[in-house]
Design a protein around this motif. Structure first.
Motif, PDB file in Angstrom:
ATOM      1  N   VAL A   1       3.632   7.128   3.073  1.00 47.09           N
ATOM      2  CA  VAL A   1       3.532   6.142   3.673  1.00 47.09           C
ATOM      3  C   VAL A   1       3.462   4.952   2.873  1.00 47.09           C
ATOM      4  CG1 VAL A   1       2.342   5.375   6.092  1.00 47.09           C
ATOM      5  CG2 VAL A   1       2.475   7.156   5.597  1.00 47.09           C
ATOM      6  N   ASP A   2       4.217   3.752   3.004  1.00 47.76           N
ATOM      7  CA  ASP A   2       4.461   2.457   2.558  1.00 47.76           C
ATOM      8  C   ASP A   2       3.727   1.973   4.185  1.00 47.76           C
ATOM      9  OD1 ASP A   2       5.248   4.171   0.621  1.00 47.76           O
ATOM     10  OD2 ASP A   2       6.718   2.554  -0.478  1.00 47.76           O
ATOM     11  N   GLY A   3       2.915   0.635   3.078  1.00 48.36           N
ATOM     12  CA  GLY A   3       2.931  -0.776   4.369  1.00 48.36           C
ATOM     13  C   GLY A   3       3.005  -1.614   3.500  1.00 48.36           C
ATOM     14  N   PHE A   4       3.422  -3.111   3.620  1.00 44.74           N
ATOM     15  CA  PHE A   4       3.588  -3.976   2.821  1.00 44.74           C
ATOM     16  C   PHE A   4       3.497  -5.648   3.976  1.00 44.74           C
ATOM     17  CE2 PHE A   4       7.723  -2.820   3.854  1.00 44.74           C
ATOM     18  CZ  PHE A   4       8.918  -3.547   4.063  1.00 44.74           C
ATOM     19  N   PHE A   5       3.168  -6.257   3.671  1.00 47.43           N
ATOM     20  CA  PHE A   5       3.010  -7.348   3.884  1.00 47.43           C
ATOM     21  C   PHE A   5       3.577  -8.838   2.486  1.00 47.43           C
ATOM     22  CE2 PHE A   5       2.118 -11.991   4.723  1.00 47.43           C
ATOM     23  CZ  PHE A   5       2.482 -12.598   5.454  1.00 47.43           C
ATOM     24  N   THR A   6       5.025  -9.332   2.581  1.00 46.01           N
ATOM     25  CA  THR A   6       5.433  -9.470   1.453  1.00 46.01           C
ATOM     26  C   THR A   6       6.716 -11.585   2.465  1.00 46.01           C
ATOM     27  OG1 THR A   6       7.867  -8.568   1.834  1.00 46.01           O
ATOM     28  CG2 THR A   6       5.653  -7.598   0.041  1.00 46.01           C
ATOM     29  N   ARG A   7       6.975 -11.861   1.708  1.00 42.19           N
ATOM     30  CA  ARG A   7       7.406 -13.047   1.123  1.00 42.19           C
ATOM     31  C   ARG A   7       8.917 -12.610  -0.469  1.00 42.19           C
ATOM     32  NH1 ARG A   7       5.821 -16.415   4.911  1.00 42.19           N
ATOM     33  NH2 ARG A   7       3.802 -16.428   5.669  1.00 42.19           N
ATOM     34  N   PRO A   8      10.204 -13.121   0.213  1.00 38.12           N
ATOM     35  CA  PRO A   8      10.599 -13.152  -0.182  1.00 38.12           C
ATOM     36  C   PRO A   8      10.983 -14.538  -1.450  1.00 38.12           C
ATOM     37  CG  PRO A   8      11.608 -13.235   1.727  1.00 38.12           C
ATOM     38  CD  PRO A   8      10.770 -13.710   2.213  1.00 38.12           C
ATOM     39  N   VAL A   9      11.124 -13.740  -2.231  1.00 42.54           N
ATOM     40  CA  VAL A   9      10.879 -15.466  -3.736  1.00 42.54           C
ATOM     41  C   VAL A   9      12.601 -15.492  -3.718  1.00 42.54           C
ATOM     42  CG1 VAL A   9      10.905 -15.214  -6.042  1.00 42.54           C
ATOM     43  CG2 VAL A   9       9.464 -13.513  -5.005  1.00 42.54           C
TER      44      VAL A   9
ATOM     45  N   MET B   1       1.376  -1.018   0.117  1.00 44.38           N
ATOM     46  CA  MET B   1      -0.059  -0.157   0.161  1.00 44.38           C
ATOM     47  C   MET B   1       1.451   1.388   0.118  1.00 44.38           C
ATOM     48  SD  MET B   1      -1.514   2.960   2.794  1.00 44.38           S
ATOM     49  CE  MET B   1      -0.569   1.894   4.054  1.00 44.38           C
ATOM     50  N   ILE B   2       0.162   1.808  -1.013  1.00 36.80           N
ATOM     51  CA  ILE B   2       1.265   3.637  -0.656  1.00 36.80           C
ATOM     52  C   ILE B   2       0.538   4.569  -0.937  1.00 36.80           C
ATOM     53  CG2 ILE B   2       2.975   4.729  -2.176  1.00 36.80           C
ATOM     54  CD1 ILE B   2       3.557   1.486  -3.964  1.00 36.80           C
TER      55      ILE B   2
ATOM     56  N   TRP C   1       6.761  -7.531   6.935  1.00 40.52           N
ATOM     57  CA  TRP C   1       5.675  -6.969   6.899  1.00 40.52           C
ATOM     58  C   TRP C   1       6.697  -5.176   7.146  1.00 40.52           C
ATOM     59  CZ3 TRP C   1       5.937 -10.656   9.960  1.00 40.52           C
ATOM     60  CH2 TRP C   1       5.545 -11.115  11.536  1.00 40.52           C
ATOM     61  N   GLU C   2       5.564  -3.835   7.211  1.00 47.19           N
ATOM     62  CA  GLU C   2       6.127  -2.944   7.451  1.00 47.19           C
ATOM     63  C   GLU C   2       5.070  -1.613   6.875  1.00 47.19           C
ATOM     64  OE1 GLU C   2       8.610  -0.610   9.877  1.00 47.19           O
ATOM     65  OE2 GLU C   2       9.637  -1.959   9.479  1.00 47.19           O
ATOM     66  N   VAL C   3       4.888  -0.807   8.256  1.00 46.48           N
ATOM     67  CA  VAL C   3       4.566   0.771   7.962  1.00 46.48           C
ATOM     68  C   VAL C   3       5.932   1.521   8.756  1.00 46.48           C
ATOM     69  CG1 VAL C   3       2.254   2.110   8.010  1.00 46.48           C
ATOM     70  CG2 VAL C   3       2.237  -0.534   8.113  1.00 46.48           C
ATOM     71  N   MET C   4       5.741   2.336   7.325  1.00 46.22           N
ATOM     72  CA  MET C   4       6.875   3.159   7.734  1.00 46.22           C
ATOM     73  C   MET C   4       6.385   4.517   6.627  1.00 46.22           C
ATOM     74  SD  MET C   4       9.584   1.947   5.174  1.00 46.22           S
ATOM     75  CE  MET C   4       9.525   0.591   5.558  1.00 46.22           C
ATOM     76  N   PRO C   5       6.620   6.021   7.247  1.00 46.53           N
ATOM     77  CA  PRO C   5       6.523   6.783   6.517  1.00 46.53           C
ATOM     78  C   PRO C   5       7.620   7.410   5.417  1.00 46.53           C
ATOM     79  CG  PRO C   5       6.954   7.402   8.829  1.00 46.53           C
ATOM     80  CD  PRO C   5       6.696   5.928   8.213  1.00 46.53           C
TER      81      PRO C   5
END
Length: 130
Positions: A100-108, A91-92, A126-130
């Protein structure tokens, strides 16, 4: 890398990118992040919600590159032969000068064959950061 960037109006975008990384002549052979014959590097769909002229929210799902800050912890891995990507949701939010960016991911994981890379199910990021 071969890529396609398709925009369907101002709100929908599909981006796809193939990668191929071959390594020859290294003593001991290629390391795991040095060889990938052919695979999907990025394939994601963006949906953009515009709130005003200077505020929007982008929702992105799929395989994508990510890099934050100095790229020491989150990076597309420029050093080895094959770049790093992540599977997940992002999410951007852009509002004026703020982002503000937020994400939930897994490395490939990088596997050396054809179209055999998959998400590393043992790690989540995962993270949410300004």
């Amino acid at each position: 890398m071969l890529h396609a960037d398709l925009h369907l109006g101002p709100s929908i975008r599909f981006f796809g990118q193939l990668k191929s990384g071959l390594e020859n002549g290294r003593t001991g052979g290629p390391r795991p992040p040095d060889e990938d014959k052919l695979d999907v590097h990025q394939a994601f769909l963006d949906g953009v919600l515009g709130f005003s002229d200077d505020a929007s929210l982008t929702l992105r799902g799929g395989r994508q590159e990510m890099a934050y800050g100095s790229s020491r912890l989150v990076s597309f891995r420029e050093g080895p032969n094959v770049r790093q990507s992540f599977d997940g949701l992002r999410m951007i939010l852009n509002a004026g000068a703020w982002r503000v960016d937020g994400f939930f991911t897994r490395p490939v994981e990088t596997d050396p064959g054809y179209f055999d890379d998959g998400s590393d199910r043992t790690r989540a990021f995962w993270e949410v950061m300004p």
